[in-house]
Design an enzyme around this catalytic site. Structure first.
Site, mmCIF file in Angstrom:
data_model
loop_
_atom_site.group_PDB
_atom_site.id
_atom_site.type_symbol
_atom_site.label_atom_id
_atom_site.label_comp_id
_atom_site.label_asym_id
_atom_site.label_seq_id
_atom_site.Cartn_x
_atom_site.Cartn_y
_atom_site.Cartn_z
ATOM 1 N N CYS A 193 -1.647 -14.806 -6.434
ATOM 2 C CA CYS A 193 -0.368 -14.130 -6.265
ATOM 3 C C CYS A 193 0.248 -14.389 -4.898
ATOM 4 O O CYS A 193 1.324 -13.880 -4.587
ATOM 5 C CB CYS A 193 -0.539 -12.646 -6.533
ATOM 6 N N HIS A 331 3.748 -6.415 -0.168
ATOM 7 C CA HIS A 331 3.165 -6.937 -1.409
ATOM 8 C C HIS A 331 3.155 -5.818 -2.447
ATOM 9 O O HIS A 331 3.494 -6.044 -3.595
ATOM 10 C CB HIS A 331 1.756 -7.454 -1.117
ATOM 11 N N GLU A 342 -2.828 -2.244 2.316
ATOM 12 C CA GLU A 342 -1.687 -2.911 2.958
ATOM 13 C C GLU A 342 -1.047 -1.988 3.998
ATOM 14 O O GLU A 342 -0.747 -2.405 5.109
ATOM 15 C CB GLU A 342 -0.644 -3.343 1.924
ATOM 16 N N LYS A 363 8.311 -4.841 -6.116
ATOM 17 C CA LYS A 363 7.579 -4.813 -7.396
ATOM 18 C C LYS A 363 7.830 -3.517 -8.150
ATOM 19 O O LYS A 363 7.581 -3.440 -9.350
ATOM 20 C CB LYS A 363 6.087 -5.038 -7.153
ATOM 21 N N HIS A 368 5.128 -7.358 -11.171
ATOM 22 C CA HIS A 368 4.389 -8.323 -10.365
ATOM 23 C C HIS A 368 4.493 -9.710 -10.999
ATOM 24 O O HIS A 368 3.911 -9.968 -12.039
ATOM 25 C CB HIS A 368 2.931 -7.872 -10.243
ATOM 26 N N PHE A 426 -5.458 -12.328 -5.501
ATOM 27 C CA PHE A 426 -6.867 -12.158 -5.864
ATOM 28 C C PHE A 426 -7.667 -13.292 -5.242
ATOM 29 O O PHE A 426 -7.192 -14.427 -5.143
ATOM 30 C CB PHE A 426 -7.044 -12.212 -7.387
#
Ligand SMILES: C[S@@+](CC[C@H](N)C(=O)[O-])C[C@H]1O[C@@H](n2cnc3c(N)ncnc32)[C@H](O)[C@@H]1O
Lengths: 446, 293
Positions: A193, A331, A342, A363, A368, A426
């Protein structure tokens, strides 16, 4: 503050996007201003499509997508949806940058090899000096499952000859490269991502190393397929709040319960400032710098440390102090551990300045978009910064942290100078990029 | 002593100092140069604690201090640096461009790297500093003194402290595009009549391993080594030719049969000539040495 010489400044001169909110950048900005949600219950594109997933019904889909006139029905037969989305967004970005003005010059993909090497659909640029670097997490790889079905049910000699053209990840940039004759460096960056952010960083490096004069960059993903859904759902990454679709993506909220998979493409056109100035191109922002790091820690859980390093290194490379940043497009996927880590990381990097930052997650509106997230979020950030708008985090009722301005639910109208956009993936990929408003172009703090 | 002249004709330096209109300022703003140094400093941060002290040898216009100052903001650390350079013009410029902050303080000291122990005696912590940086400078120190500068740096370090060095003047710096670098210089030199190549180049370009050996001979352990290509845009090639040190180095690489041009004249020709060049790449070599316990 001091200023970089003009030759060292890389600017964004065009943007394009197709995403769950809208089919172009202008309408996307409007939807962001209104804080709309692009999330809904999954609607199959084809009535014969199998069930996407038995538990998860949510998706942030691109609705009403029409690739005409950039891709014809014949083109579409050899193109996965992700490559169709990227091609259309690339077209918009090239048009926006003033490099694609005459659509009648475009030809079908299968006709290109019949044209001579002087075929030039773009204006005023040597094809060998314009490259493309896109990010994608999944590309067309879910099509492998379809190929396997054909082999099992009808035999391997029935696999379509163009199967590989649909599967390969690089098709998301090869198709626009062919269509628009982008003959400079062309490649995809695959880093889950964080793919788009990394691709934009790579594109910046290509321009700095003078391997190209213009780079098209950003990214795309479109992976509404039972394989992707089952895999993400079974690792408990997806939200199962099927009963309240438009309220299900809740980054930074105490009720965050997983992400909503989205699709889309976000594209930027990058070039060196003196070239852009000479062309009289519109300048959205300076792409000040970026940094990539790896956690080397865990398959799905972030270490936190890697993201902190990415933000810090990006600041260091852009020669900016933490207090120079005004807005962070986070993110923020709407997964409890990721969101919390985060915000902790931002606090660690920005210290006292954290309270003065605006931090929001797109998002909440677009879901996402996996490998395409960074591209679409860069376009949102650039359009918003240009318009003096701070994009909201919608569906934010009970924030997981206090003392931060997470821009709940309503866009804010503010002039600001510098944005950071984070994308993490990931496996522990971390990417932070920084854009400077033209007002402060080339200016650095130390 | 007037700015722009040799320091007391000292054997400790062998090029002409910077002066108004002939200095390093324009070049050191260029992104590729700052980036190369910023990456090395980021690497160095891994060996430094929340509060650290540093000595910068050949501080020039203050780049190392500016980078460290930035890192103290980014990493929420505190640092004090003593920056040493024989060039009063450079020091004045550096001081102006690098004001102290809550987290960072720099002291600017006129002198030679060879003399740091005496110069800094009583100023730096008694048990030694955490870092000695020598950025883009070691090749400018007269060759016979390079070992002693690195050894002096090692002696003023505390145990586990680091010496950070980089140089774009080794024998691999332009290995793959030597002619491209040399041609514009040759063209500029020929504007002043017949020239031949000097027997020795204006600057000794050692093999990187020789510098590695100097660090190890000083009792240090090599903990990081990298060779990184740095590509300079044409404007940076023009701007480096505003730097007296570079211009003199290039001038000394030629024998001018009709007599040497002045540095100003030669600088102007070099700027015109490099202004027609394509961007060029150099290999920067980076070292971090650590002092054992
Ligand atoms: C190329 S500049 C680099 C300046 C700075 N470190 C940077 O990277 O921007 C080299 C500097 O070394 C200085 N220098 C030359 N010989 C020196 C010596 N023996 N001791 C200390 N500094 C010296 C020069 O005056 C000049 O400012």
């Amino acid at each position: 503050m001091r200023r970089r010489p003009e030759e060292d400044i890389i600017v964004v001169t065009g943007v394009g996007t197709v995403n769950p909110l809208a089919l172009n950048a202008r309408d996307t900005l409007q939807a962001v201003k209104e804080g709309r949600s692009g999330v809904g219950l999954y609607e199959p594109l084809d009535p014969n499509e199998p069930l996407l997933n038995s538990q998860v019904k949510l998706a942030a889909q691109v609705k009403g997508f029409d690739p005409n006139p950039f891709l014809t029905p014949r083109d579409l037969r050899r193109v996965h949806r992700s490559a169709a989305l990227s091609t259309v967004a690339v077209a918009e970005a090239l048009q926006d940058a003033g490099l694609l003005t005459d659509l009648s010059r475009l030809v079908e993909l299968t006709e290109i090899d019949k044209l001579g090497s002087d075929y030039r659909p773009l204006d005023g640029i040597e094809p060998g000096r314009i490259g493309i670097r896109l990010g994608t997490g999944i590309g067309g790889s879910t099509y492998i499952a379809e190929v396997q079905k054909i082999i099992d049910q009808r035999g391997d000699n029935r696999v379509p000859a163009i199967a590989m053209q649909i599967i390969l990840a690089d098709r998301v940039e090869i198709v626009p490269s062919q269509k628009f004759q982008l003959k400079g460096p062309a490649a995809v960056t695959v880093s889950a991502c964080a793919s788009s952010g990394m691709a934009m960083g790579d594109a910046l490096d290509k321009l700095r190393a003078r391997r190209a004069d213009v780079m098209v960059s950003g990214g795309v993903d479109s992976a509404f397929h039972p394989v992707a859904y089952a895999a993400f759902n079974n690792m408990r990454a997806l939200s199962r709040r099927n009963d309240s679709a438009d309220k299900a993506s809740t980054p930074f909220d105490q009720g965050a319960a997983g992400f909503i998979q989205g699709e889309g493409a976000g594209i930027v056109v990058l070039e060196r400032y003196p070239d852009a100035k000479a062309r009289g191109a519109k300048i959205y922002a300076e792409f000040a710098d970026y940094a990539d790091t790896a956690d080397a820690f865990h398959d799905t859980a972030p270490s936190g440390e890697g993201a902190v390093r990415a933000m810090r290194n990006a600041l260091a490379y852009a020669y900016l102090n933490p207090s120079d940043i005004d807005y962070i497009n986070a993110h923020g996927t709407s997964t409890p551990i990721g969101d919390r880590k985060e915000l902790e990381g931002i606090t660690e990097v920005f210290g006292d300045h954290t309270a003065r930052l605006y931090i929001s997650s797109s998002k909440s509106m677009i879901g996402h978009i996996l490998g395409g997230a960074g591209g679409v979020e860069a376009v949102i950030t650039l359009k918003a910064m240009e318009a003096g708008i701070i994009p909201p985090t919608i569906n934010l009722i009970n924030a997981i942290s206090e003392g931060m301005n997470l821009v709940p639910n309503k866009a804010l109208y503010r002039k600001y100078n510098r944005s950071m956009s984070n994308t993490f993936g990931f496996g522990g990929h971390n990417n932070s990029i920084i854009f400077n408003h033209p007002r402060v172009m080339g200016m650095f703090s130390y | 002593m007037a700015v722009g002249e040799r320091v007391e004709q000292s054997p400790k330096i062998y090029h002409t100092l910077q002066k108004e209109g002939m200095n390093y300022t324009a070049f050191s703003r260029h992104y590729p140069y700052r980036r190369e140094n910023a990456e090395l400093m980021l690497e160095a941060m891994l060996y430094l604690s929340a509060r650290f002290t540093g000595v910068d040898i050949g501080s020039g216009n203050g780049l190392a201090a500016q980078l460290v100052k930035g890192m103290t903001e980014i990493f929420l650390r505190e640092a004090v640096m003593w920056c040493v350079d024989p060039d009063p013009y450079a020091l004045a410029q550096a001081e102006k461009d690098t004001p102290s902050s809550d987290r960072f303080k720099a002291h600017w000291i006129k002198g030679f790297g060879q003399d740091i122990e005496v110069l800094l005696n009583g100023q730096i912590p008694e048990d030694g500093v955490d870092m000695v940086s020598i950025l883009g400078t070691i090749h400018e120190v007269p060759p016979d003194d390079q070992t002693s500068v690195i050894s002096a740096g090692a002696r003023i370090l505390r145990p586990r402290g680091i010496v950070v060095v980089n140089s774009e003047f080794t024998d691999i710096a332009t290995a793959d595009n030597e002619t491209l670098w040399a041609m514009p210089a040759g063209r500029a030199a020929m504007k002043f009549g017949r020239v031949t190549k000097a027997e020795k180049p204006g600057l000794l370009q050692r093999a990187p391993a020789e510098y590695t050996q100097m660090g190890e001979n000083a009792g240090l352990v090599l903990v990081y080594y990298q060779v990184v290509p740095v590509t300079y845009p044409t404007q940076a090639l023009v701007d480096i030719n505003q730097y007296s040190g570079w211009v003199e180095g290039v001038r000394n690489s030629f024998i001018f049969e009709n007599g040497q041009p002045s540095l100003e004249e030669f600088s102007r020709e070099l700027q015109l000539s490099y202004g027609r060049s394509k961007p060029l790449t150099r290999q920067s070599v980076r070292w971090i040495f650590q002092k054992p316990n």
